[in-house]
Design a protein around this motif. Structure first.
Motif, PDB file in Angstrom:
ATOM      1  N   LYS A 114      41.976   2.596 156.035  1.00 44.84           N
ATOM      2  CA  LYS A 114      40.670   2.808 155.417  1.00 44.84           C
ATOM      3  C   LYS A 114      39.875   1.506 155.375  1.00 44.84           C
ATOM      4  CE  LYS A 114      38.355   5.352 151.936  1.00 44.84           C
ATOM      5  NZ  LYS A 114      37.243   5.748 152.735  1.00 44.84           N
ATOM      6  N   ASN A 115      38.579   1.633 155.540  1.00 51.09           N
ATOM      7  CA  ASN A 115      37.657   0.504 155.517  1.00 51.09           C
ATOM      8  C   ASN A 115      37.437   0.088 154.056  1.00 51.09           C
ATOM      9  OD1 ASN A 115      35.822  -1.357 156.361  1.00 51.09           O
ATOM     10  ND2 ASN A 115      34.207   0.117 156.857  1.00 51.09           N
ATOM     11  N   HIS A 116      38.166  -0.892 153.562  1.00 55.86           N
ATOM     12  CA  HIS A 116      38.121  -1.323 152.161  1.00 55.86           C
ATOM     13  C   HIS A 116      36.970  -2.308 151.960  1.00 55.86           C
ATOM     14  CE1 HIS A 116      39.328  -2.724 148.232  1.00 55.86           C
ATOM     15  NE2 HIS A 116      40.296  -1.811 148.205  1.00 55.86           N
ATOM     16  N   ILE A 117      35.806  -1.780 151.583  1.00 51.47           N
ATOM     17  CA  ILE A 117      34.591  -2.586 151.437  1.00 51.47           C
ATOM     18  C   ILE A 117      34.767  -3.670 150.366  1.00 51.47           C
ATOM     19  CG2 ILE A 117      32.148  -2.518 150.797  1.00 51.47           C
ATOM     20  CD1 ILE A 117      32.653  -1.301 153.505  1.00 51.47           C
ATOM     21  N   GLY A 118      35.419  -3.337 149.279  1.00 49.78           N
ATOM     22  CA  GLY A 118      35.607  -4.299 148.191  1.00 49.78           C
ATOM     23  C   GLY A 118      36.327  -5.560 148.647  1.00 49.78           C
ATOM     24  N   ARG A 119      37.399  -5.396 149.412  1.00 50.35           N
ATOM     25  CA  ARG A 119      38.142  -6.567 149.925  1.00 50.35           C
ATOM     26  C   ARG A 119      37.274  -7.396 150.857  1.00 50.35           C
ATOM     27  NH1 ARG A 119      42.833  -3.337 151.565  1.00 50.35           N
ATOM     28  NH2 ARG A 119      43.766  -2.746 149.615  1.00 50.35           N
ATOM     29  N   LYS A 120      36.463  -6.714 151.655  1.00 45.95           N
ATOM     30  CA  LYS A 120      35.584  -7.427 152.586  1.00 45.95           C
ATOM     31  C   LYS A 120      34.539  -8.238 151.821  1.00 45.95           C
ATOM     32  CE  LYS A 120      36.233  -4.228 156.395  1.00 45.95           C
ATOM     33  NZ  LYS A 120      35.606  -3.452 157.444  1.00 45.95           N
ATOM     34  N   ILE A 121      33.981  -7.649 150.772  1.00 47.51           N
ATOM     35  CA  ILE A 121      33.017  -8.370 149.932  1.00 47.51           C
ATOM     36  C   ILE A 121      33.689  -9.590 149.320  1.00 47.51           C
ATOM     37  CG2 ILE A 121      31.695  -8.253 147.777  1.00 47.51           C
ATOM     38  CD1 ILE A 121      31.127  -5.280 148.525  1.00 47.51           C
ATOM     39  N   SER A 122      34.892  -9.394 148.816  1.00 49.08           N
ATOM     40  CA  SER A 122      35.643 -10.489 148.205  1.00 49.08           C
ATOM     41  C   SER A 122      35.863 -11.621 149.201  1.00 49.08           C
ATOM     42  CB  SER A 122      36.985  -9.971 147.689  1.00 49.08           C
ATOM     43  OG  SER A 122      37.789 -11.033 147.226  1.00 49.08           O
ATOM     44  N   ARG A 123      36.269 -11.267 150.408  1.00 47.02           N
ATOM     45  CA  ARG A 123      36.582 -12.292 151.413  1.00 47.02           C
ATOM     46  C   ARG A 123      35.325 -13.028 151.863  1.00 47.02           C
ATOM     47  NH1 ARG A 123      39.001 -16.223 152.305  1.00 47.02           N
ATOM     48  NH2 ARG A 123      39.812 -16.641 154.354  1.00 47.02           N
ATOM     49  N   THR A 171      32.378  -6.375 136.450  1.00 43.95           N
ATOM     50  CA  THR A 171      31.813  -5.397 137.376  1.00 43.95           C
ATOM     51  C   THR A 171      32.071  -5.822 138.820  1.00 43.95           C
ATOM     52  OG1 THR A 171      30.094  -4.786 135.791  1.00 43.95           O
ATOM     53  CG2 THR A 171      29.674  -4.234 138.090  1.00 43.95           C
ATOM     54  N   ILE A 172      31.900  -7.115 139.105  1.00 43.60           N
ATOM     55  CA  ILE A 172      32.170  -7.626 140.453  1.00 43.60           C
ATOM     56  C   ILE A 172      33.644  -7.441 140.786  1.00 43.60           C
ATOM     57  CG2 ILE A 172      32.181  -9.682 141.935  1.00 43.60           C
ATOM     58  CD1 ILE A 172      29.385  -8.503 141.343  1.00 43.60           C
ATOM     59  N   SER A 173      34.513  -7.713 139.817  1.00 41.81           N
ATOM     60  CA  SER A 173      35.951  -7.524 140.026  1.00 41.81           C
ATOM     61  C   SER A 173      36.244  -6.060 140.368  1.00 41.81           C
ATOM     62  CB  SER A 173      36.726  -7.949 138.783  1.00 41.81           C
ATOM     63  OG  SER A 173      38.099  -7.776 138.980  1.00 41.81           O
ATOM     64  N   ASN A 174      35.613  -5.151 139.643  1.00 43.33           N
ATOM     65  CA  ASN A 174      35.810  -3.712 139.901  1.00 43.33           C
ATOM     66  C   ASN A 174      35.298  -3.332 141.294  1.00 43.33           C
ATOM     67  OD1 ASN A 174      36.957  -3.383 137.386  1.00 43.33           O
ATOM     68  ND2 ASN A 174      35.062  -2.677 136.422  1.00 43.33           N
ATOM     69  N   ILE A 175      34.147  -3.883 141.679  1.00 37.23           N
ATOM     70  CA  ILE A 175      33.585  -3.598 143.003  1.00 37.23           C
ATOM     71  C   ILE A 175      34.549  -4.076 144.087  1.00 37.23           C
ATOM     72  CG2 ILE A 175      31.764  -4.296 144.629  1.00 37.23           C
ATOM     73  CD1 ILE A 175      29.819  -4.235 142.211  1.00 37.23           C
ATOM     74  N   GLU A 176      35.085  -5.288 143.901  1.00 41.30           N
ATOM     75  CA  GLU A 176      35.971  -5.856 144.908  1.00 41.30           C
ATOM     76  C   GLU A 176      37.312  -5.123 144.992  1.00 41.30           C
ATOM     77  OE1 GLU A 176      36.140 -10.099 144.248  1.00 41.30           O
ATOM     78  OE2 GLU A 176      34.123 -10.376 145.034  1.00 41.30           O
ATOM     79  N   ASN A 177      37.647  -4.359 143.970  1.00 40.67           N
ATOM     80  CA  ASN A 177      38.868  -3.557 143.997  1.00 40.67           C
ATOM     81  C   ASN A 177      38.606  -2.129 144.478  1.00 40.67           C
ATOM     82  OD1 ASN A 177      40.762  -5.489 143.123  1.00 40.67           O
ATOM     83  ND2 ASN A 177      40.019  -5.289 141.031  1.00 40.67           N
ATOM     84  N   SER A 178      37.343  -1.825 144.761  1.00 42.75           N
ATOM     85  CA  SER A 178      36.972  -0.471 145.196  1.00 42.75           C
ATOM     86  C   SER A 178      36.969  -0.379 146.714  1.00 42.75           C
ATOM     87  CB  SER A 178      35.566  -0.126 144.692  1.00 42.75           C
ATOM     88  OG  SER A 178      35.523  -0.187 143.286  1.00 42.75           O
ATOM     89  N   GLU A 179      37.443   0.759 147.209  1.00 41.54           N
ATOM     90  CA  GLU A 179      37.417   0.986 148.655  1.00 41.54           C
ATOM     91  C   GLU A 179      36.014   1.328 149.126  1.00 41.54           C
ATOM     92  OE1 GLU A 179      40.333   3.794 149.945  1.00 41.54           O
ATOM     93  OE2 GLU A 179      41.991   2.640 149.114  1.00 41.54           O
TER      94      GLU A 179
END
Length: 134
Positions: A6-15, A37-45
């Motif tokens: 799955k394309n995990h957008i949150g991890r990509k934002i984090s990186r 909120t940013i932490s939650n976004i980065e943990n979201s797919e």
């Protein structure tokens, strides 16, 4: 679709944020949200398209760049950009002595100051002459 592919957008934002040397709280402040909120976004797919657009703008990339981000692509770009043993590689080293540039700037400032002082002396002499003539 499995979660492994799955394309995990949150991890990509984090990186991308980390590559930009930006902390979560800085991103949060720019977006007007909390660090949590940013932490939650980065943990979201997945995230809302509007949120993705805002985050992309703050990170200085397009939403498509976030969606298509690949750590492997970044390493390929870095690996193909600079090779020590390649004589055609770009030399990112300094080609001048910074102290020489500093001394040049100092000397120019000194000359400018001397001209300024001379100009003030001439102006004062002229004003004194005008007062004496009256």
């Amino acid at each position: 679709m499995s979660t492994a592919t799955k394309n995990h957008i949150g991890r990509k934002i984090s990186r991308i944020r980390e590559l930009r040397d930006m902390k979560q709280d800085v991103l949060a402040e720019a977006l007007g949200v909390s660090q949590q909120t940013i932490s939650n976004i980065e943990n979201s797919e997945d995230i809302e398209p509007e949120t993705l657009i805002k985050i992309a703008e703050v990170l200085g990339v397009t939403p498509e760049a976030i969606e298509n981000f690949s750590e492997e692509a970044v390493f390929n770009i870095i690996g193909n950009t600079y090779h020590v043993d390649n004589s055609s590689a770009v030399n990112y080293g300094c080609t001048f002595n910074p102290l020489d540039k500093l001394m040049e700037a100092y000397e120019e400032n000194k000359k400018l100051y001397e001209r300024l002082v001379q100009s003030e002396k001439e102006k004062n002499a002229y004003l004194e002459k005008m007062l004496n003539d009256k």
